[in-house]
Motif scaffolding. Structure first.
Motif, mmCIF file in Angstrom:
data_model
loop_
_atom_site.group_PDB
_atom_site.id
_atom_site.type_symbol
_atom_site.label_atom_id
_atom_site.label_comp_id
_atom_site.label_asym_id
_atom_site.label_seq_id
_atom_site.Cartn_x
_atom_site.Cartn_y
_atom_site.Cartn_z
ATOM 1 N N LEU A 1 0.833 -1.205 0.000
ATOM 2 C CA LEU A 1 0.000 0.000 0.000
ATOM 3 C C LEU A 1 0.865 1.251 0.000
ATOM 4 O O LEU A 1 0.410 2.336 -0.317
ATOM 5 N N HIS B 1 -3.064 -6.121 -5.132
ATOM 6 C CA HIS B 1 -4.101 -7.108 -5.409
ATOM 7 C C HIS B 1 -3.548 -8.416 -5.951
ATOM 8 O O HIS B 1 -4.278 -9.368 -6.162
ATOM 9 N N PHE C 1 -8.051 -3.711 8.937
ATOM 10 C CA PHE C 1 -7.737 -2.318 9.238
ATOM 11 C C PHE C 1 -8.270 -1.945 10.617
ATOM 12 O O PHE C 1 -9.174 -2.579 11.145
ATOM 13 N N PHE D 1 -17.255 -3.195 3.692
ATOM 14 C CA PHE D 1 -17.938 -2.436 2.643
ATOM 15 C C PHE D 1 -19.361 -2.140 3.104
ATOM 16 O O PHE D 1 -20.164 -3.066 3.277
ATOM 17 N N PHE E 1 -16.186 -11.500 -0.912
ATOM 18 C CA PHE E 1 -15.617 -10.580 -1.901
ATOM 19 C C PHE E 1 -14.318 -11.099 -2.531
ATOM 20 O O PHE E 1 -14.175 -11.121 -3.746
ATOM 21 N N GLU F 1 -9.559 3.260 3.058
ATOM 22 C CA GLU F 1 -9.434 1.868 3.502
ATOM 23 C C GLU F 1 -10.388 0.929 2.760
ATOM 24 O O GLU F 1 -10.054 -0.232 2.565
ATOM 25 N N TYR F 2 -11.573 1.430 2.368
ATOM 26 C CA TYR F 2 -12.495 0.547 1.648
ATOM 27 C C TYR F 2 -11.836 0.064 0.366
ATOM 28 O O TYR F 2 -11.894 -1.109 0.015
ATOM 29 N N GLU G 1 -8.609 0.097 -0.286
ATOM 30 C CA GLU G 1 -7.428 -0.708 0.032
ATOM 31 C C GLU G 1 -7.826 -2.123 0.415
ATOM 32 O O GLU G 1 -7.173 -3.096 0.027
ATOM 33 N N ALA G 2 -8.917 -2.232 1.172
ATOM 34 C CA ALA G 2 -9.392 -3.563 1.560
ATOM 35 C C ALA G 2 -9.780 -4.355 0.313
ATOM 36 O O ALA G 2 -9.408 -5.525 0.178
ATOM 37 N N ALA G 3 -10.498 -3.718 -0.604
ATOM 38 C CA ALA G 3 -10.921 -4.410 -1.820
ATOM 39 C C ALA G 3 -9.705 -4.887 -2.607
ATOM 40 O O ALA G 3 -9.660 -6.020 -3.090
ATOM 41 N N MET G 4 -8.697 -4.025 -2.703
ATOM 42 C CA MET G 4 -7.511 -4.408 -3.475
ATOM 43 C C MET G 4 -6.744 -5.521 -2.772
ATOM 44 O O MET G 4 -6.224 -6.425 -3.420
#
Ligand code: ATP
Ligand code: MG
Lengths: 361, 262
Positions: free
Chosen positions: A54, A75, A83, A89, A100, B159-160, B162-165
């Motif tokens: 990141l 990814h 986090f 989401f 997901f 973060e949303y 980043e979490a998805a990635m």
């Protein structure tokens, strides 16, 4: 060195002129639970985000499962991240949140459903699948975030202060829960916290960081009992840091002359080199290792000084005393036998040689 | 105290009357059966609305306006979302300059913008055309889209994404799966803004439109130059319905969407 799930080789992170992480080398053994511990701003999150991909790295290499991942986008790294604020989401149900990551792994539908169910069972919330994240409590969101991260069977699980948003009781429960899940899955885990008790309770290895430097890497016992620097000694628990001079060396024990206190026997096995007579050193003595009247240990490695109790901080099971001795202020934490010592009491202060730790620098 | 407050209240009522009475009059007169717009009305009728439908020029103007508004909305929204993403999510040299440039069209008086674009086209040797009219509308509706979308995007935590990635979604999948659904209410609102502003615009349109092309506002303007026909009242009523009902409708839709996310 393929038994390391993650390896950092001379990793540096700079923001403009500011160096957030200095030349860091670190190996994280497969299946282990490693904690990055340090005060705010020391570079824990930065280190974690560099492993995650990141945040870019300025210099050095990061290897995951032996593969250099410097230029691999997040990814494609197969990592599970939880986090601090969970980042579920908000427009997806719990089921959809957890599923997901499986979409991008071409998991067949029935297998995906089974794995989501198993993950929800593992975090003990199988009945929540159809809820929206906003209908969950903080602790439940936390568990779902964990389920979402582990369901993809990541190579490494990265956790950035996942417990800090929970209240104290829940935090202790989740601490045990998290450790149980990690142990069940045997998943390599990097955990970031500034809470020393979390670190000591959960970790296989602790990396103590300060101002972008790694101060010490070791098991919780090593880090606690054999601090490698004044910083580590001060950051974990309550320590008395004293300075003195080496008078005589006899194997793992040295005779020191402490400023203000006088002669004392001290352990030198944490130093990692041979001391020489006449050298000035610093020693660390944990507050709970200073024994006052009432605790009368036996042994020939015990040094004794006179002292006066100046302040008593009564905490029920234990009491924290501030003592005056030889012009110095010392801290001692002792269990209370019947009732605590009173302010103004003259007492003997006793220290075992193995509890008086000579610091490497 | 009492008197000064009643004075203010009285003044306020007068101001609102002054603003809305003409609108009410237009709406009322559009249902007037009589040829000459005067009170008292002599019966209700929809004849002026029928006349509207039979007036080819007006129908064509309507089609032009709808097409122009819709295209403006689509282009402005797309560019606005991309621009907002760049502004909020990325750092690059000259960012603050571009941020100002994106917003500038609302700060500059429309006439100035209209003349400037026209002069620029002249200097480039380009004739006026529908695509250029469209470009003009996009330029001055873009800031509204950017402002609305940017405000929403700032509130969507990084973060949303980043979490998805971290779960394996690439940047484009992350945008469509996570970011877009989360900013959708703002995107719709922005698009609607763009449509209404474009549909309503006259200043820029008068400067930029090629000969023979009329939008509803320029058509009304042209008709007014000859005489005040009752058709104009009917047209005004239709405009009011469109520009008031559409935002209300979309506000409702947006509220539904956000409620679902909560
Ligand atoms: N994008 C950035 N630009 C400039 N400096 C940054 C940036 N991100 C972090 N830093 C700096 O790097 C240092 C380390 O930050 P980091 O977030 O890793 O700290 P931390 O150990 O996680 O602290 P905390 O416990 O407060 O989360 C800090 O001094 C911070 O100000
Ligand atoms: Mg942090």
């Amino acid at each position: 060195m393929t038994d390391h799930a993650v390896e950092l080789k001379s990793v540096v992170k700079r923001y403009g002129d500011f160096t957030a992480v200095h030349d860091t080398n670190l190996g994280i053994p497969e299946g282990s639970f490693l904690t990055l511990l340090g005060p705010s701003g020391c570079g824990k999150t930065t280190t974690l985000r560099m492993i995650a991909g990141l945040t870019g790295i300025t210099e050095g290499d990061i290897l995951i499962k032996g593969r250099r991942v410097n230029d691999l986008p997040i990814h494609k790294r197969n990592l599970g991240i939880v986090f601090q604020n969970y980042a579920l989401f908000p427009h997806r149900t719990v089921q959809q949140n957890v599923a997901f990551g499986l979409k991008y792994r071409n998991t067949p539908k029935d297998e995906a459903e089974r794995r989501v169910r198993e993950a929800l069972e593992l975090v003990q919330l199988p009945q929540m699948a159809d809820r929206m994240p906003s209908q969950l409590s903080g602790g439940q969101q936390q568990r779902i975030a964990l389920a979402r991260a582990i369901v993809i069977q990541p190579d490494v699980l990265l956790l950035d202060e996942p417990l800090s948003a929970l209240d104290a009781n829940l935090r202790e429960d989740m601490r045990i829960e998290l450790k149980r899940i990690q142990h069940t899955l045997g998943i390599t885990t990097v955990f970031v916290t500034h809470d020393q008790s979390e670190a000591l309770a959960m970790s296989d290895r602790i990396v103590v960081m300060s101002a972008g430097h790694v101060e010490q890497v070791g098991s919780p016992e090593e880090v606690y009992n054999r601090p490698a620097s004044e910083f580590v000694a001060g950051f974990l628990g309550n320590s008395n840091i004293l300075s003195g001079k080496v008078m005589d060396i006899a194997g793992p024990v040295a005779k020191l002359e402490l400023d203000g206190l006088g002669p004392v026997l001290a352990a030198t096995d944490g130093v990692g080199r041979t001391l020489s007579t006449g050298e000035t050193v610093k020693v660390s003595i944990r507050a709970e290792k200073l024994m006052l009247d009432g605790a009368d240990p036996a042994g020939d490695d015990i040094s004794t000084f006179p002292g006066t109790v100046t302040t008593v901080d009564y905490q029920g099971q234990v009491a924290r005393y501030f003592l005056e001795s030889g012009g110095l202020t010392l801290q001692a934490i002792n269990t209370i036998d019947e009732r605590p010592l009173q302010e103004g009491t003259e007492t003997a202060i006793r220290i075992r040689a193995r509890d008086c730790v000579v610091l490497p620098h | 105290m009492f008197t000064s407050w009643s004075l203010i209240r009285f003044g306020t009522i007068l101001i609102y009357l002054f603003m809305f009475a003409p609108v009410a009059v237009v709406v009322l007169l559009s249902f007037n059966a009589n040829q000459f717009g005067s009170f008292p009305m002599e019966g209700l009728s929809l004849r002026w609305f029928v006349a509207l439908l039979e007036n080819k020029a007006i129908v064509r103007a309507f089609q032009t306006s709808l097409l122009l508004g819709a295209l403006t909305a689509v282009i402005s929204t797309t560019l606005g979302v991309l621009g907002s993403l760049a502004m909020v999510r990325y750092d690059f040299p000259g960012k603050s300059l571009i941020a100002t440039a994106l917003i500038a069209p609302i700060l500059v008086p429309e006439v100035v913008l209209a003349v400037a674009l026209l002069l620029f086209l002249g200097a480039m040797g380009m004739p006026k055309s529908f695509p250029l009219l469209l470009a003009g509308h996009v330029i001055f509706t873009l800031p509204f889209v950017v402002l609305v979308v940017q405000a929403r995007l700032v509130a969507v935590k990084r973060e949303y994404e980043e979490a998805a990635m971290s779960l394996g979604a690439g940047p484009i999948e992350t945008f469509f799966q996570i970011t877009l659904p989360l900013i959708l209410p703002a995107v719709l609102a922005g698009g609607l803004f763009a449509f209404t502003i474009s549909f309503d615009d006259i200043t820029g349109t008068l400067f930029w439109k090629p000969g023979g092309v009329e939008t509803v506002p320029t058509q009304i303007f042209a008709m007014l130059r000859n005489s005040i026909s009752p058709e104009i009242n009917a047209l005004g009523t239709v405009m009011i319905v469109i520009t008031v009902a559409l935002p209300l409708l979309s506000a409702g839709v947006a509220r539904q969407l956000t409620r679902k996310q909560k």
